[in-house]
Scaffold this motif. Structure first.
Motif, PDB file in Angstrom:
ATOM      1  N   LYS A  84       0.654  -1.116  -0.014  1.00 31.27           N
ATOM      2  CA  LYS A  84       0.227   0.033  -0.033  1.00 31.27           C
ATOM      3  C   LYS A  84       0.919   1.145  -0.091  1.00 31.27           C
ATOM      4  CE  LYS A  84      -4.240   1.241  -0.071  1.00 31.27           C
ATOM      5  NZ  LYS A  84      -4.170   2.103  -1.242  1.00 31.27           N
ATOM      6  N   THR A 118      -3.584   0.190  -4.997  1.00 31.92           N
ATOM      7  CA  THR A 118      -5.134   0.315  -4.506  1.00 31.92           C
ATOM      8  C   THR A 118      -5.459  -1.095  -3.751  1.00 31.92           C
ATOM      9  OG1 THR A 118      -6.192  -0.592  -6.531  1.00 31.92           O
ATOM     10  CG2 THR A 118      -5.867   1.871  -6.114  1.00 31.92           C
ATOM     11  N   GLN A 173      -8.135  -2.869  -4.257  1.00 31.83           N
ATOM     12  CA  GLN A 173      -8.581  -3.809  -5.448  1.00 31.83           C
ATOM     13  C   GLN A 173      -7.240  -4.412  -5.903  1.00 31.83           C
ATOM     14  OE1 GLN A 173     -11.570  -4.564  -5.799  1.00 31.83           O
ATOM     15  NE2 GLN A 173     -10.801  -6.291  -7.241  1.00 31.83           N
ATOM     16  N   LYS A 222      -8.437  -5.062   3.646  1.00 30.38           N
ATOM     17  CA  LYS A 222      -8.703  -3.874   4.471  1.00 30.38           C
ATOM     18  C   LYS A 222      -8.732  -4.343   5.805  1.00 30.38           C
ATOM     19  CE  LYS A 222     -11.973  -1.512   1.389  1.00 30.38           C
ATOM     20  NZ  LYS A 222     -13.185  -1.061   1.445  1.00 30.38           N
ATOM     21  N   SER A 276     -10.592   2.793   4.426  1.00 33.04           N
ATOM     22  CA  SER A 276     -11.162   3.179   3.229  1.00 33.04           C
ATOM     23  C   SER A 276     -10.918   4.780   3.332  1.00 33.04           C
ATOM     24  CB  SER A 276     -12.418   2.615   2.961  1.00 33.04           C
ATOM     25  OG  SER A 276     -12.607   1.428   3.043  1.00 33.04           O
ATOM     26  N   TYR A 289      -7.284   6.146   3.325  1.00 35.81           N
ATOM     27  CA  TYR A 289      -6.585   6.043   2.002  1.00 35.81           C
ATOM     28  C   TYR A 289      -7.419   6.584   0.865  1.00 35.81           C
ATOM     29  CZ  TYR A 289      -3.052   3.306   4.167  1.00 35.81           C
ATOM     30  OH  TYR A 289      -1.750   2.648   4.836  1.00 35.81           O
ATOM     31  N   ASP A 290      -8.563   7.205   1.163  1.00 38.13           N
ATOM     32  CA  ASP A 290      -9.346   8.008   0.275  1.00 38.13           C
ATOM     33  C   ASP A 290      -9.800   6.852  -0.881  1.00 38.13           C
ATOM     34  OD1 ASP A 290      -9.288  10.957  -1.683  1.00 38.13           O
ATOM     35  OD2 ASP A 290     -10.869  10.216  -0.758  1.00 38.13           O
ATOM     36  N   GLU A 291     -10.231   5.803  -0.498  1.00 33.11           N
ATOM     37  CA  GLU A 291     -10.657   4.904  -1.377  1.00 33.11           C
ATOM     38  C   GLU A 291     -12.016   4.554  -1.226  1.00 33.11           C
ATOM     39  OE1 GLU A 291      -8.354   1.628  -2.755  1.00 33.11           O
ATOM     40  OE2 GLU A 291      -6.399   2.419  -2.105  1.00 33.11           O
TER      41      GLU A 291
END
Lengths: 192, 268
Positions: free
Chosen positions: A148, A154, A156, A170, B19, B22-24
């Motif tokens: 990361k 990302t 995904q 996550k 989320s 990390y601004d996702e």
């Protein structure tokens, strides 16, 4: 010509017709694999060796690649294993601890000029703690946070590369951040 | 979703922390989470702590890695790889193969299990007692029971020799031919010795005859000692021949024989 092909197509081409097609795969992934290895090992020399061994192993075993996983997953798996092997060998050598101290990157070169020497020393100390904290993480957590933060992938992309659900990625990242926070908050140094 | 270490497990927005960090995250989810942060102290504290960690790690990356050039990775040619792989030890080659072929692990494990089972079976089979010797001990005893009636009537010395291996003579150190003249009923004797026995021992004993008047059958003593001696005589293949025992002091075999029964019947 080969730039438009997918990784899997390049592998197939390298196996059947043109071994040089593997060079395109190396070009695409060399920075990321090198970043992964550096984040896992924290030493440029070891990272370079591990990345080199990764690509050599991948090239040697191209015929055995059956396409069950993505090429990126395959390369990352090889790279992580190479890094863990190197780490185990390094631990087996008692003199390696002294080498690590001597070969630490010179963080002063990147320090802002306006910082006073005392601030620079504090910053160096903090960076040392961060390195130690990340290296002390379990491999599966370290890998996710390195991918990361170092590879800048990302969620995904990480999930696809590691072939695991998005929620697992996550969750591991959350756990890694939590453990890092606990380790770093134990030190009396202040965070800037 | 998260493990038990999660502080604010009860907060329904806990899953969105990384989320958001990390601004996702989608636009609407982001707005919802931001409004939630205003009300949830634990999530806010978590975000602050993680942000500091992130900035430290990013600083480490910037200091140590960002300025490093990407190394040039040389992929050797196929010939060079073949030469290099041949220089690898067999352990390294196996290890490299297993490292990159997870599917082969199953096959390798199955092969290893089969090899272990085969080895165990071989070991068990070899550790079993020598059947030939055991069987050879039984057969002469049975043959002795079926010896011709003349053997009983003769009352003399009765040599019972099994048609064993040719090594038999060698073992006993004697090439003396079998003396069957005292045995009446040569046909019976032939029958008795028709089937070749697997044994290789020679027993000489005086066979008591059936008492014609009383019809008493001679008692048969156990021939275990004789059998044991016979077993000792017949060596296992490949082993050194043991010293031959002295068979002259073997007890008389007074056990009931079929020939005795036939003799009794014929007399009646």
């Amino acid at each position: 010509m080969t730039a438009n092909l997918t990784d899997e197509q390049l592998v197939e081409l390298a196996v059947k017709e043109n071994p040089d097609a593997f060079g395109e795969i190396v070009k695409r992934w060399e920075r990321k694999i090198f970043a992964l290895c550096f984040g896992m090992l924290n030493r440029e020399e070891d990272a370079r060796d591990a990345a080199q061994e990764t690509f050599i192993s991948a090239y040697r075993n191209l015929p055995g690649f059956r396409g069950e996983a993505k090429v990126s997953s395959w390369l990352h798996r090889i790279a992580v294993n190479q890094c863990l092997t190197k780490q185990r060998r390094r631990k087996a050598r008692p003199e390696s601890a002294l080498e690590d101290e001597a070969n630490l990157p010179q963080t002063n070169r990147a320090a802002p000029r306006h910082l006073l020497p005392s601030n620079r020393a504090e910053q160096n100390e903090r960076l040392k703690l961060v390195r130690q904290a990340v290296l002390s993480l379990p491999p599966e957590l370290r890998q996710v946070i390195v991918m990361k933060e170092f590879e800048e992938m990302t969620f995904q992309q990480i999930a696809e590369t590691l072939d695991m659900p998005l929620s697992t990625v996550k969750s591991r990242l959350y756990t890694a951040l939590k453990q890092l926070r606990m380790k770093l908050e134990k030190t009396p140094l202040e965070f800037v | 979703m998260f493990n038990d270490n999660q502080k604010n497990a009860s907060c329904r927005f806990a899953d969105e922390i990384v989320s958001y960090l990390y601004d996702e995250i989608g636009k609407q989810e982001k707005l919802d989470f931001q409004s939630h942060l205003a009300d949830c102290a634990s999530c806010a504290e978590e975000i602050d702590g993680f942000s500091l960690v992130r900035s430290s790690v990013q600083q480490w990356r910037a200091e140590d890695f960002a300025g490093l050039p990407t190394p040039v990775f040389e992929i050797p040619s196929a010939k060079t790889l073949e030469r290099d792989s041949s220089s690898l030890s067999w352990f390294e080659q196996i290890r490299a193969f297993l490292l990159l072929s997870p599917n082969s692990l199953t096959r390798s494990a199955a092969f290893a299990v089969l090899a272990i089972c085969a080895g165990l079976a071989f070991f068990v089979f070899n550790s079993l007692p020598d059947r030939d010797v055991a069987q050879s001990v039984k057969e002469p005893a049975m043959k002795a029971n079926a010896s011709p009636t003349a053997a009983a009537e003769a009352g003399g010395r009765n040599s019972v020799v099994s048609e064993g291996n040719k090594d038999d003579n060698q073992q006993t150190g004697s090439s003396k031919p079998l003396d069957l003249t005292e045995i009446k009923g040569k046909s019976d004797a032939k029958k008795a010795f028709a089937a070749p026995a697997k044994t290789s021992f020679r027993v000489r004993a005086e066979q008591p005859s059936v008492d014609k008047q009383t019809g008493a059958r001679p008692k048969r003593s156990a021939s275990a000692k004789a059998e044991k001696e016979a077993v000792k005589i017949s060596p296992k293949p490949g082993s050194k021949q043991p010293a031959l025992p002295d068979l002259t002091d073997i007890e008389e075999d007074n056990s009931l024989r079929l020939s005795d029964i036939f003799a009794e019947i014929s007399m009646r």
